[in-house]
Structure formats: C-alpha cells, structure tokens
Design a protein around this motif. Structure first.
Motif, PDB file in Angstrom:
ATOM      1  N   UNK A 515      21.862  -3.305  20.484  1.00  0.00           N
ATOM      2  CA  UNK A 515      22.471  -4.170  19.472  1.00  0.00           C
ATOM      3  C   UNK A 515      22.234  -5.642  19.746  1.00  0.00           C
ATOM      4  N   UNK A 516      21.954  -6.010  20.992  1.00  0.00           N
ATOM      5  CA  UNK A 516      21.720  -7.413  21.333  1.00  0.00           C
ATOM      6  C   UNK A 516      20.302  -7.867  21.001  1.00  0.00           C
ATOM      7  N   UNK A 517      19.423  -6.924  20.697  1.00  0.00           N
ATOM      8  CA  UNK A 517      18.026  -7.274  20.437  1.00  0.00           C
ATOM      9  C   UNK A 517      17.825  -7.603  18.964  1.00  0.00           C
ATOM     10  N   UNK A 518      16.913  -8.532  18.702  1.00  0.00           N
ATOM     11  CA  UNK A 518      16.561  -8.882  17.337  1.00  0.00           C
ATOM     12  C   UNK A 518      15.576  -7.858  16.778  1.00  0.00           C
ATOM     13  N   UNK A 519      15.493  -7.852  15.461  1.00  0.00           N
ATOM     14  CA  UNK A 519      14.502  -7.004  14.811  1.00  0.00           C
ATOM     15  C   UNK A 519      13.718  -7.837  13.805  1.00  0.00           C
ATOM     16  N   UNK A 520      12.497  -7.432  13.568  1.00  0.00           N
ATOM     17  CA  UNK A 520      11.674  -8.022  12.520  1.00  0.00           C
ATOM     18  C   UNK A 520      11.766  -7.151  11.274  1.00  0.00           C
ATOM     19  N   UNK A 521      11.903  -7.797  10.133  1.00  0.00           N
ATOM     20  CA  UNK A 521      11.943  -7.072   8.858  1.00  0.00           C
ATOM     21  C   UNK A 521      10.568  -7.169   8.228  1.00  0.00           C
ATOM     22  N   UNK A 522       9.939  -6.021   8.012  1.00  0.00           N
ATOM     23  CA  UNK A 522       8.642  -5.979   7.326  1.00  0.00           C
ATOM     24  C   UNK A 522       8.825  -5.276   5.987  1.00  0.00           C
ATOM     25  N   UNK A 523       8.402  -5.943   4.935  1.00  0.00           N
ATOM     26  CA  UNK A 523       8.501  -5.337   3.610  1.00  0.00           C
ATOM     27  C   UNK A 523       7.384  -4.324   3.394  1.00  0.00           C
ATOM     28  N   UNK A 524       7.754  -3.252   2.751  1.00  0.00           N
ATOM     29  CA  UNK A 524       6.767  -2.265   2.302  1.00  0.00           C
ATOM     30  C   UNK A 524       6.987  -2.036   0.812  1.00  0.00           C
ATOM     31  N   UNK A 525       5.942  -2.235  -0.023  1.00  0.00           N
ATOM     32  CA  UNK A 525       4.619  -2.718   0.366  1.00  0.00           C
ATOM     33  C   UNK A 525       4.683  -4.192   0.749  1.00  0.00           C
ATOM     34  N   UNK A 526       3.675  -4.636   1.485  1.00  0.00           N
ATOM     35  CA  UNK A 526       3.581  -6.039   1.847  1.00  0.00           C
ATOM     36  C   UNK A 526       3.407  -6.876   0.588  1.00  0.00           C
ATOM     37  N   UNK A 527       3.794  -8.146   0.676  1.00  0.00           N
ATOM     38  CA  UNK A 527       3.706  -9.016  -0.500  1.00  0.00           C
ATOM     39  C   UNK A 527       2.280  -9.088  -1.037  1.00  0.00           C
ATOM     40  N   UNK A 528       1.291  -9.059  -0.156  1.00  0.00           N
ATOM     41  CA  UNK A 528      -0.099  -9.119  -0.610  1.00  0.00           C
ATOM     42  C   UNK A 528      -0.451  -7.883  -1.431  1.00  0.00           C
ATOM     43  N   UNK A 529       0.092  -6.720  -1.049  1.00  0.00           N
ATOM     44  CA  UNK A 529      -0.179  -5.503  -1.815  1.00  0.00           C
ATOM     45  C   UNK A 529       0.508  -5.541  -3.170  1.00  0.00           C
ATOM     46  N   UNK A 530       1.686  -6.154  -3.214  1.00  0.00           N
ATOM     47  CA  UNK A 530       2.391  -6.270  -4.491  1.00  0.00           C
ATOM     48  C   UNK A 530       1.558  -7.067  -5.483  1.00  0.00           C
ATOM     49  N   UNK A 531       1.022  -8.203  -5.009  1.00  0.00           N
ATOM     50  CA  UNK A 531       0.218  -9.012  -5.924  1.00  0.00           C
ATOM     51  C   UNK A 531      -1.147  -8.385  -6.193  1.00  0.00           C
ATOM     52  N   UNK A 532      -1.598  -7.542  -5.290  1.00  0.00           N
ATOM     53  CA  UNK A 532      -2.787  -6.742  -5.555  1.00  0.00           C
ATOM     54  C   UNK A 532      -2.570  -5.880  -6.794  1.00  0.00           C
ATOM     55  N   UNK A 533      -1.401  -5.253  -6.892  1.00  0.00           N
ATOM     56  CA  UNK A 533      -1.103  -4.402  -8.048  1.00  0.00           C
ATOM     57  C   UNK A 533      -1.027  -5.228  -9.323  1.00  0.00           C
TER      58      UNK A 533
END
Length: 583
Positions: A515-533
């Motif tokens: 619980x003391x550790x940080x986490x990275x949030x990664x979006x799926x799909x990535x923003x680049x893939x969203x604009x690809x669509x």
C-alpha cells in the motif's frame, strides 16, 4: 460525385488536424516550450465547467485543450504531494455537473487540504438555476468561499422534470409499440405514459431524497451548520450575498480580484499557475511503480466497433473497443490489475453482456478487475460491472436500473392522414415486425413480450449469481429501480463507497502491491490508439480502407500522409506514437 466531395473535405480536415498537431508539438518542444514555474505555486483550476468523464474527440481534445475528470484528479493528487504547491484557487459555477464527479473533486480537494495547503474559491453566484446544487456542493469543500456582492445565493435543492409526450403523439397519429420490465423501469415512460406512474414517482423521489440527504449532511458538517438549519435556509432562498455570509454559507463577499488579493496575501504573490501549465511542468511529482490499467466505458454501450462519426467515441462506448482494451490489458505483462471506469446509462443487452464476459475472462486470467463508477452506471452500465472483483461507486452515483425495455414508433395513422400509402412485400411471417409503418400483430406483440421476459430473466440471473443475492433481495433491488450509490450498497449491488482513488487502492491490494508503493496508471487503449481509430473513421469517408487487406488511396494522399509520419500501406494506417498520459 457527392461521395468524392465528402471524402475530399474529410481528407482536408484530417490533414488540417494533423498539421495543427505537428505545429503544437513543435511549439511544446521548441523555443516556446514551457518555462520552469515560479515558486511557491498556487494552482488555479476553473471548475465553472466540471471536467467531463471522457475527453472530447474534438480539436481541443486532440491537442490537450480539454482535460477529463481522471486526468484532473491525478493532477490534483500530484499537486497535493508537490512541496512547491502551497494552495489552490478555484473558480466555481457549474450548477448542473454530475454529482459523482463533484464528489471525486471534493475528495481530491480534501486530500489537498489534508496536506496543510489552502483552498480558496470564488463564485459570481451560487445556485441560480434553482434545480441543482452541484456548484455549492463543490464550493463547500473549500476552506474559504468568496461570493460576488451582486450574485446572491439561490441553492434551492434538486428537481427532476420529465416531459411526457404520449398525448401529443396520439394527436398526430403516432403510437409507441413495445414494452418494459418492470414497473420501475421509467426510461420509456416519456413515450408510454402521460405522467409519472406510482412506482416511478416513488422510486425517483427516493433517489432525490438520497442525493439531497448526502448534500445536507456533507455541507452541514463542513460549514458547521445544523442540518435542520441548512434545510431551512435552502427552503428560504433566494437571498442576497450578505445574508449568505451571515448564515455562514459563504465566508467572504467580494469580487474575483478581492479573492485573488486574499490568495496573494497568503502566497506572497498574486501569480497563479493554471492546471494546464502545471500539467506541462516536467518537475511535478509523477508516480513510478507497478502498472494498473485504466479501461473506460463512457457513454451509451453499443455493439460493433463504433459509429460512423469519427468524433463519437466520447458519447458512445463500443463493446468491441472495450473488450479489446480489456484483452490488451490482460496480455500486457506489466499490468498487475485493471480498473474499469464506467459512466454509462446503459445500451444494448448483448453489448453490455460482452463487456461483462470480458471482465470475467480478465479475472480468470489472473488480473483483478476493480470497477469504479462515475456519475451513472445503470442498466447495461451496471451489467458491465457485475463480474468485477470489487465494485466501487460514489454515494451519488446513479446505478442499478436492472430491467429492460424495447419500444418503437408506428406512424401508420399519421401517414394515412397525410394521404401517404405505404405498400409492402415480404417473405416470412414476422418480416418487418418492428416496422414504423405497420403495427405489430398480436402474435408479434406476444413474441416481443417473451423476448423482454427472457432478457430480464437472464439479466437478473447474472446479477443474482455475481452479487450472491437470493431471490427476494434481488427482486427488491431490481424491476427497473434506479438507486443512488448509497442505496445500492445497502441493497448489495455494490461493495464500497468512494471514488477512483479508493478503486486504485483496492486494485493495489488485490494485486499484492504494498500500500505504500505508488502505481502508474496506463490507459487502454493508449491515447495514440484512440486517435488512430478517429483517423481511420475519417479515412473511411474518403474511400480509404484502413483495416482491410488493401488501401486504395490516391498517390497524392499517400504522399501527403507520409509527410506527417502516417504510413498508408496495405493493412496499416498508423499515427505517430503519442506519449502516455501518465508515467
């Protein structure tokens, strides 16, 4: 010819967007790049329009001109941990914002203040619309509220107003066919009834009382006003700004410049740093650690891979896209857990069921799935959530609505009155049974009724099994009832009350992350893939097939795309990679 013109305009538009994007990237990385921020920092955030659940697909969304609620929340979390940031100045004024998003912001502001930092807000007026309390509910979380002398206080409570058009449709010769399951499923009633039915009135009144009681409890606690006194004050509006101050509803009377003078006195500087400037600052603290995936279900849930419009992905949740995003998150080795963020009023049953199945498969593959509900996660939006490990909703999230309806208009009488004759040919007894030109036969109506019964039975079966509810308790929560998050927890439909931060903490625990550790949030799909669509949908308007075995584009188009780093070759149209939102 028309298709050629449309395709030409779409191509020009797409290339214009890409050109502007290239210019923006140059400005951001070249001689016009953001300079280091002066310290100490007072962060300024304009919440006269509360950030939406999903970033717009328009021009502003593509090039950073808009910011969704999740990104806004994360920047506020980072600012709370940033020793350079000493305070927050908030412009308040969005009366109609979704209450769950307001509660997310209230929690982020409380966390910010909990770090010993000040939070000052200014509003020209409060509650002038008279049917909502979102602006004051947000303002009440601040340490100090400034109200303009001429603005006044008119926070009158919350109201729901529904137009019922059945009588009007009858007059012009339009009938509504179909049905619903069951009596509390009020969504189609605007077409089927002349006013609120008894069950619908009872259910909606209960929802309003739940939302209002949360408002009274939270505001009374923060403003040090007795709840009964607060209710009395709300029932006596409107009144002027000075009375609002005397009753401790606000702290100071003055103009925005006066509020900024107060901030300047605290910070020893009147300079503010906008949220956009802070987001562009590479020195701000960013989380580094294990990866948690964020998958969004935003808007009406539909089958297939999205609509024909290239800019509809912020109002429609394509089941294919969501399922693919969940599958990608499962396959990504770095991802330890998944947070499924849902803000949806529902959609087609098969589409929502497909998302629920993908959630179940993700869990079977060993990836915990924590559901975080936004303003609304109802009907199909709730079905999509039920197989998560844990369901988290804000107390004001509108959820449940476990029911089904199917309606369609029949305009045969209207057409006859206009002298319009509709002839038809068909093969098959039930061909055209949902026709707007001919009412269904009794046998067809019975078939529709059986279909509604089947879907409702399957819907409730899935909810009962996933939530471990017996028949009586399930029936008391179903039949189309709409519930607040607080009431949904009492009914056993959700697990925890809270926002995105709580969902992330639970995801860490489920994934075995300390619980003391940080986490990275990664979006799926990535923003680049969203604009690809988005680009692929634009290209389809030009006759360019971006997903098939070949792409038939003129050489000039291919060469122009190539100048912007976009390859147009068989089976492949790819945008240049964009950086992930957070690392």
């Amino acid at each position: 010819m028309w298709r050629f013109i449309v395709g030409l305009l779409a191509t020009v538009g797409a290339l214009t967007l890409i050109a502007i994007g290239g210019t923006a990237a140059f400005v951001a990385s070249g001689p016009f790049a953001a300079k280091p921020l002066a310290q100490p920092i007072v962060l300024s955030i304009d919440l006269r329009t509360v950030p939406p659940e999903s970033k717009s697909s328009g021009l502003g969304g593509l090039f950073g001109g808009s910011r969704d609620i999740v990104e806004t929340m994360q920047l506020l979390w980072q600012a709370a941990d940033d020793p350079r940031v000493i305070g927050l100045f908030v412009d308040v004024g969005d009366e109609s914002a979704g209450l769950a998003r307001v509660q997310e912001l209230r929690q982020a502001i409380a966390h910010f203040r909990g770090k010993g930092k000040f939070a000052v807000g200014f509003a020209e007026s409060l509650g002038s619309g008279g049917t909502h309390f979102a602006d004051y509910y947000l303002a009440s979380s601040l340490e100090q509220i400034w109200l303009q002398p001429s603005g006044g206080f008119a926070v009158a409570g919350i109201a729901v107003q529904t137009p019922f058009i059945k009588t009007g449709l009858d007059k012009i010769g339009v009938q509504i066919e179909g049905g619903k399951r069951y009596e509390y499923k009020s969504a189609p009633d605007t077409f089927l009834e002349t006013g609120y039915t008894g069950p619908a009135r009872q259910n909606l009144q209960q929802l309003l009382e739940s939302l209002y009681s949360q408002f009274v409890s939270d505001v009374a606690r923060e403003r040090h006003i007795e709840p009964a006194k607060l209710r009395q004050l709300v029932d006596s509006v409107p009144f002027d700004s000075e009375k609002a101050r005397q009753e401790n509803l606000v702290d100071k009377i003055g103009y925005r410049s006066d509020a900024l003078d107060e901030v300047g006195a605290r910070a020893k500087s009147r300079d503010l740093v906008s949220l956009s400037e802070y987001a562009a600052d590479e020195s701000r603290p960013k989380p580094h650690g294990e990866v948690v995936a964020l998958v969004r279900v935003s808007g009406a849930i539909t089958s297939g891979a999205g609509g024909d419009s290239p800019l509809d992905d912020d109002v429609v949740a394509s089941a294919d896209d969501v399922v693919d995003a969940l599958d990608q998150a499962v396959r990504a080795k770095a991802v330890r857990a998944i947070v499924l963020r849902i803000d949806s009023p529902g959609g087609t049953y098969p589409a929502a069921d497909a998302i629920a199945d993908a959630v179940g498969r993700a869990r079977s593959a060993g990836k915990p799935v924590i559901v975080s509900m936004g303003d609304v996660a109802a009907s199909g939006g709730y079905l999509a959530a039920i197989r998560g490990d844990v369901i988290v909703a804000q107390p004001t999230t509108i959820t449940a609505s476990i029911g089904v309806f199917s309606i369609w208009p029949v305009a045969s009488d209207l057409l006859a009155s206009l002298g319009v004759k509709v002839d038809r040919l068909s093969i098959g007894t039930n061909a055209g049974m949902y026709s707007p030109f001919q009412a269904p036969t009794p046998a067809q109506s019975a078939a529709v009724s059986r279909e509604l019964d089947t879907i409702y039975a399957e819907f409730t079966r899935q909810v009962g099994e996933a939530r471990k509810l017996d028949g009586a308790r399930l029936d008391a929560a179903a039949r189309g009832r709409v519930l607040s998050g607080a009431d949904a927890k009492k009914a056993g439909l959700i697990d925890e009350l809270g926002g995105l931060q709580l969902a992330l903490n639970i995801a860490k625990a489920k994934a075995g992350i300390d619980e003391s550790r940080q986490v990275e949030i990664h979006r799926f799909p990535a923003e680049s893939e969203r604009w690809q669509k988005v680009l692929e949908r634009v290209l389809r308007l030009t006759g360019v097939d971006a997903s098939g075995p070949t792409i038939r584009a003129p050489r000039e188009v291919r060469e122009t795309l190539a100048r912007f780093g976009i390859a147009a070759r068989p089976g492949n149209v790819r945008l240049p990679p964009l950086p992930p939102l957070w690392h």
